[in-house]
Design an enzyme around this catalytic site. Structure first.
Site, PDB file in Angstrom:
ATOM      1  N   CYS A 169       0.795  -1.227   0.000  1.00  0.00           N
ATOM      2  CA  CYS A 169       0.000   0.000   0.000  1.00  0.00           C
ATOM      3  C   CYS A 169       0.829   1.280   0.000  1.00  0.00           C
ATOM      4  O   CYS A 169       0.253   2.376  -0.016  1.00  0.00           O
ATOM      5  CB  CYS A 169      -0.957  -0.002   1.182  1.00  0.00           C
ATOM      6  SG  CYS A 169      -2.134  -1.371   1.121  1.00  0.00           S
ATOM      7  N   HIS A 309      -2.476   8.377   5.995  1.00  0.00           N
ATOM      8  CA  HIS A 309      -2.832   7.067   5.447  1.00  0.00           C
ATOM      9  C   HIS A 309      -4.273   6.764   5.847  1.00  0.00           C
ATOM     10  O   HIS A 309      -5.087   6.380   5.013  1.00  0.00           O
ATOM     11  CB  HIS A 309      -1.881   6.001   5.960  1.00  0.00           C
ATOM     12  CG  HIS A 309      -2.127   4.646   5.362  1.00  0.00           C
ATOM     13  ND1 HIS A 309      -1.900   4.376   4.033  1.00  0.00           N
ATOM     14  CD2 HIS A 309      -2.614   3.502   5.900  1.00  0.00           C
ATOM     15  CE1 HIS A 309      -2.218   3.110   3.773  1.00  0.00           C
ATOM     16  NE2 HIS A 309      -2.667   2.566   4.889  1.00  0.00           N
ATOM     17  N   GLU A 320      -0.544   5.449  13.279  1.00  0.00           N
ATOM     18  CA  GLU A 320      -0.255   6.683  12.561  1.00  0.00           C
ATOM     19  C   GLU A 320      -0.314   7.898  13.483  1.00  0.00           C
ATOM     20  O   GLU A 320       0.531   8.801  13.398  1.00  0.00           O
ATOM     21  CB  GLU A 320      -1.240   6.851  11.410  1.00  0.00           C
ATOM     22  CG  GLU A 320      -0.943   8.026  10.518  1.00  0.00           C
ATOM     23  CD  GLU A 320      -1.759   8.011   9.240  1.00  0.00           C
ATOM     24  OE1 GLU A 320      -1.423   8.800   8.330  1.00  0.00           O
ATOM     25  OE2 GLU A 320      -2.708   7.214   9.135  1.00  0.00           O
ATOM     26  N   LYS A 341      -9.419   8.540   2.226  1.00  0.00           N
ATOM     27  CA  LYS A 341      -9.986   7.195   2.112  1.00  0.00           C
ATOM     28  C   LYS A 341     -11.418   7.169   2.638  1.00  0.00           C
ATOM     29  O   LYS A 341     -12.183   6.269   2.305  1.00  0.00           O
ATOM     30  CB  LYS A 341      -9.122   6.190   2.876  1.00  0.00           C
ATOM     31  CG  LYS A 341      -7.761   5.922   2.250  1.00  0.00           C
ATOM     32  CD  LYS A 341      -7.002   4.851   3.025  1.00  0.00           C
ATOM     33  CE  LYS A 341      -5.631   4.584   2.429  1.00  0.00           C
ATOM     34  NZ  LYS A 341      -4.673   5.677   2.657  1.00  0.00           N
ATOM     35  N   HIS A 346      -9.897   2.634  -0.134  1.00  0.00           N
ATOM     36  CA  HIS A 346      -8.469   2.292  -0.108  1.00  0.00           C
ATOM     37  C   HIS A 346      -8.128   1.450  -1.339  1.00  0.00           C
ATOM     38  O   HIS A 346      -8.415   0.261  -1.401  1.00  0.00           O
ATOM     39  CB  HIS A 346      -8.179   1.501   1.167  1.00  0.00           C
ATOM     40  CG  HIS A 346      -6.721   1.245   1.411  1.00  0.00           C
ATOM     41  ND1 HIS A 346      -5.734   1.546   0.507  1.00  0.00           N
ATOM     42  CD2 HIS A 346      -6.079   0.702   2.489  1.00  0.00           C
ATOM     43  CE1 HIS A 346      -4.561   1.196   0.998  1.00  0.00           C
ATOM     44  NE2 HIS A 346      -4.749   0.695   2.200  1.00  0.00           N
ATOM     45  N   PHE A 405       1.069  -3.335   4.243  1.00  0.00           N
ATOM     46  CA  PHE A 405       1.332  -4.693   4.709  1.00  0.00           C
ATOM     47  C   PHE A 405       2.732  -5.110   4.252  1.00  0.00           C
ATOM     48  O   PHE A 405       3.158  -4.799   3.139  1.00  0.00           O
ATOM     49  CB  PHE A 405       0.295  -5.653   4.139  1.00  0.00           C
ATOM     50  CG  PHE A 405      -1.051  -5.563   4.818  1.00  0.00           C
ATOM     51  CD1 PHE A 405      -1.241  -4.829   5.977  1.00  0.00           C
ATOM     52  CD2 PHE A 405      -2.144  -6.229   4.289  1.00  0.00           C
ATOM     53  CE1 PHE A 405      -2.474  -4.754   6.599  1.00  0.00           C
ATOM     54  CE2 PHE A 405      -3.390  -6.169   4.891  1.00  0.00           C
ATOM     55  CZ  PHE A 405      -3.559  -5.436   6.045  1.00  0.00           C
TER      56      PHE A 405
END
Length: 421
Positions: A169, A309, A320, A341, A346, A405
């Site tokens: 990502c 994010h 975050e 998002k 996403h 990830f």
């Protein structure tokens, strides 16, 4: 002194937006574009909502042969690349092709076509053995991610460095960061960079179902993506793409190009910890933020907006928030933060580039897009997340961050061009 690299062209395809103007109109109005999955019957799945794009390849100017050959994600990237080139004002046929390159990011590459071909070859999973006569002649193109940037290179006649970046990502951030370094290294004068992903397929939906990463707010798709909200329970899968034209500030200035922003800093780190898990202290993301700010020669006080994010999972939003506090100190509480998002979902490897596009447009319009669906903040997420409504303010410098990830943590600093470094 290293070259100063700027962005002079943008192309975007995102849920609810078939171009840059529609994309910004969606974000600045705080509208959401998430809905129940319509590409296939989602009823057997745990999460049944997504950010789908209303994308028509024929109206995008792709021929029947190109549509047959290219995966949906590649089609998105080509459409965005065409827009970015036009927006930049470049006449690519007048450029030295050996000085033009491509840097493309994607997390799951041609997953759309691979899923379709598997369904055909296996007779919807009923056959263990497959018959070669049903095999698509383009299967190699779908299997090999490097074909995707190659298509872009053929499209614009780029014969310089052509690279595929697949870091989960953070791919969309890392592809742009890679393009900056290619120009600084002197290997290219112009880079077409960005990312694309079209992961709304049964196999990808099932994968995220298995680890319970996606939301279960199936009865309320428009409000299912809730970054930093106390009621959040996972992210909304989406598709999308954004592509950019990058060049040196000198080159852009000499040709009179419109400059959206300078890419003044970029860094990436790994947590070397867990494939999907995150440490709550946010140390690795904080390290990336600190390194990107140092390269940009910026202090935390210089930041006017942070494009988060903000996936909407519990652990990511905690991680975050901790990273921003750790890297920015008290100024973390004074800087507006938001997650787009909440509006477009996403799109995995593409989202970093889609968020760069949002950051560029925030600078262009002096508006901070909101975090939609944020009505009751998680007490542990106690920064200024710009809930529900966009905020007008001067935006000269933006920090955009990503978490992927595999442990990837990336940060990029964009600022209004001007002054010396």
């Amino acid at each position: 002194m290293s070259s100063r690299i700027v962005i002079t062209g943008i192309g975007v395809r995102a849920p609810g937006a078939s171009g840059t103007k529609e994309f910004w109109d969606l974000l600045s109005s705080g509208r959401t574009a998430t809905r129940r999955i319509s590409f296939f019957d989602p009823s057997p799945y745990r999460s049944q909502v997504a950010g789908e794009c209303d994308f028509d390849p024929e109206s995008e100017g792709l021929s029947a042969r190109e549509i047959r050959r290219m995966d949906r994600a590649t089609q998105f990237a080509v459409a965005c690349a065409d827009d970015a080139i036009v927006d930049s004002g470049l006449e690519v046929n007048r450029l030295d092709p050996h000085r033009v390159g491509v840097s493309l990011g994607s997390a799951v590459a041609a997953s759309t076509s691979l899923d379709v071909e598997y369904q055909i070859l296996s007779d919807a999973g009923r056959r263990w053995t497959v018959s070669p006569e049903y095999l698509s002649p383009h299967m190699f193109d779908y299997l090999t991610p490097g074909v995707m940037p190659a298509e872009l290179a053929w499209r614009i006649g780029a014969e310089g460095p052509v690279t595929m970046v697949s870091n989960g990502c953070t791919s969309g951030l890392d592809a742009v960061g890679n393009a900056v370094q290619v120009i600084r290294d002197g290997a290219a004068d112009i880079m077409l960079a960005g990312a694309t992903d079209t992961p709304i397929t049964p196999i990808v939906v099932a994968c995220f179902d298995a680890i319970k990463a996606t939301t279960t707010y199936n009865n309320d798709p428009e409000h299912a993506s809730r970054p930093f909200d106390a009621s959040r329970n996972g992210f909304v899968l989406a598709e999308g793409s954004a592509m950019f034209v990058l060049e040196t500030l000198e080159h852009a200035t000499n040709r009179g190009a419109h400059i959206y922003a300078e890419v003044s800093g970029y860094a990436t780190r790994s947590n070397a910890y867990h494939m999907t898990g995150l440490k709550k202290d946010g140390r690795e993301m904080a390290e990336a933020i600190g390194a990107a700010l140092a390269e940009a020669r910026k202090n935390p006080e210089d930041l006017d907006y942070i494009n988060a994010h903000g996936s909407g999972t519990k652990q990511n939003d905690w991680h975050e928030t901790a990273a921003l506090k750790r890297s920015l100190g008290l100024h973390a509480y004074e800087t507006p933060v938001s997650s787009i998002k909440s509006m477009v979902g996403h799109s995995l490897g593409a989202i970093g580039s889609v968020e760069i596009a949002a950051s560029l447009l925030a600078i262009e319009n002096n508006v901070v897009p909101p975090t939609a669906n944020l009505h009751e903040a998680d007490p542990e997420c106690d920064l200024d997340y710009v809930p529900v409504t966009a905020r007008e303010r001067r935006v000269d410098t933006v920090l955009s961050v990503g978490s992927g990830f595999g442990g990837f943590q990336s940060a990029i600093v964009l600022n209004r061009p001007g002054g010396t470094r």
